[in-house]
Design a protein around this motif. Structure first.
Motif, PDB file in Angstrom:
ATOM      1  N   LEU A 154       1.455  11.751  11.438  1.00 34.77           N
ATOM      2  CA  LEU A 154       0.049  11.592  11.068  1.00 34.77           C
ATOM      3  C   LEU A 154      -0.900  12.103  12.149  1.00 34.77           C
ATOM      4  CD1 LEU A 154      -0.059   8.141   9.231  1.00 34.77           C
ATOM      5  CD2 LEU A 154      -0.223  10.425   8.239  1.00 34.77           C
ATOM      6  N   ARG A 199       4.035   3.648  15.250  1.00 32.70           N
ATOM      7  CA  ARG A 199       4.712   3.338  13.997  1.00 32.70           C
ATOM      8  C   ARG A 199       4.465   1.866  13.681  1.00 32.70           C
ATOM      9  NH1 ARG A 199      10.466   4.717  12.921  1.00 32.70           N
ATOM     10  NH2 ARG A 199       9.554   5.437  10.969  1.00 32.70           N
ATOM     11  N   SER A 243       8.312  -0.290   9.980  1.00 35.10           N
ATOM     12  CA  SER A 243       9.062   0.971   9.927  1.00 35.10           C
ATOM     13  C   SER A 243       9.909   1.148  11.174  1.00 35.10           C
ATOM     14  CB  SER A 243       8.150   2.186   9.790  1.00 35.10           C
ATOM     15  OG  SER A 243       6.835   1.874   9.591  1.00 35.10           O
ATOM     16  N   TYR A 302       8.248   6.145   2.472  1.00 34.75           N
ATOM     17  CA  TYR A 302       7.827   4.745   2.458  1.00 34.75           C
ATOM     18  C   TYR A 302       7.694   4.181   1.044  1.00 34.75           C
ATOM     19  CZ  TYR A 302       7.230   5.620   7.378  1.00 34.75           C
ATOM     20  OH  TYR A 302       7.479   5.954   8.689  1.00 34.75           O
TER      21      TYR A 302
END
Ligand code: ADP
Length: 259
Positions: free
Chosen positions: A225, A209, A213, A166
């Motif tokens: 995550l 998400r 993204s 990212y």
């Protein structure tokens, strides 16, 4: 036949007695276990033929690439098959990782050098992003942590991978550790795209998400995550995020210092 109970203890004011509430959670535990077993078995069964299909497709591609008409006729199709099979394999790998963390009962703790782990992983993961120029910096005021090596390595892989993924084409990623009261704090920060404030509480959910993204080219399963959070919780630790769009992201893990 096992039974599971959740026990809550409330000290009562003025009198030296306690109120103890026992809640039978056997049914919920059994349902959770069935779900975990199903997902693990299913993922395992699907991943095997998928990996074989992918191997066959790569072999076919190698053969066809020798033909002059390959580029125009077959290349776009193969790219699509390639991308989609990679996405599926990543998805089942992440599902298997998540269920294996959920099922894991006992941690095998050992002393792990943060410097060695973070520097090796940063180097390895950066190789997967040949088009990005990422500058890493490290600062470990607490040099080691007592953790389950394999699980903690997965935490660092997922967070460092996200920090790079990212980031913009050029980025700064900092990894550090410090001591705070009875905790060891580990920070992974980047100066990438950031996460809108109203989504912070959702990013640790399975499959979540952030819209940007999802709609962009950045690949992901939305499971990374939640795997991280599960592993940190298994270590009696916590993870939090500080981030804003365009302003980069900081993930902070706190682990009990003695452990
Ligand atoms: P994914 O496979 O989509 O990366 P994760 O569970 O690892 O799944 O992350 C969930 C979402 O949180 C990501 O889709 C992304 O939108 C956001 N996110 C995670 N890490 C970062 C980061 N370092 N910078 C910006 N956004 C991030």
């Amino acid at each position: 036949f096992k039974k599971f109970f959740e026990i809550k203890v409330f000290p009562l004011k003025n009198i030296q007695n306690y109120l103890i509430i026992m809640h039978d959670v056997t049914e919920r535990k059994m349902a959770d276990q069935m779900r975990e077993d199903f997902v693990a078995n299913f993922s395992h069964e699907v991943r095997t033929p998928l990996t074989i299909l992918n191997g066959q497709m790569q072999a076919l591609k190698l053969n066809l690439e020798k033909k002059p008409e390959f580029s125009a006729e077959f290349k776009p199709t193969f790219e699509k098959i390639d991308n989609n099979s990679r996405r599926l394999i990543n998805l089942f790998n992440d599902l298997l990782r998540l269920t294996s963390v959920e099922k894991k009962k006992d941690l095998e703790r050992e002393e792990v050098s943060l410097e060695m782990l973070a520097e090796t992983l940063a180097d390895e993961i950066a190789h997967n992003y040949p088009n990005k120029k990422i500058h890493f910096s490290f600062d470990f005021k607490v040099p080691t942590v007592m953790v389950d090596y394999n699980l903690f390595e997965q935490v660092m892989i997922n967070l460092i991978d996200n920090a790079i993924k990212y980031s913009k084409n050029e980025g700064e990623v900092k990894i550090s550790s410090s001591s705070q009261e009875n905790s060891t704090m580990i920070e992974i920060s980047d100066n990438g795209v950031g996460i809108p404030e109203d989504q912070h509480h959702r990013i640790f959910e399975r499959f979540f998400r952030v819209d940007a993204s999802r709609s962009s080219e950045i690949e992901g399963t939305g499971l990374g995550l939640s795997i991280v959070k599960h592993i940190i919780q298994k270590h009696d630790g916590k993870i939090k995020v500080a981030s804003r769009p365009g302003g980069g992201t900081v993930f902070t893990i706190s682990l009990p210092a003695s452990k």
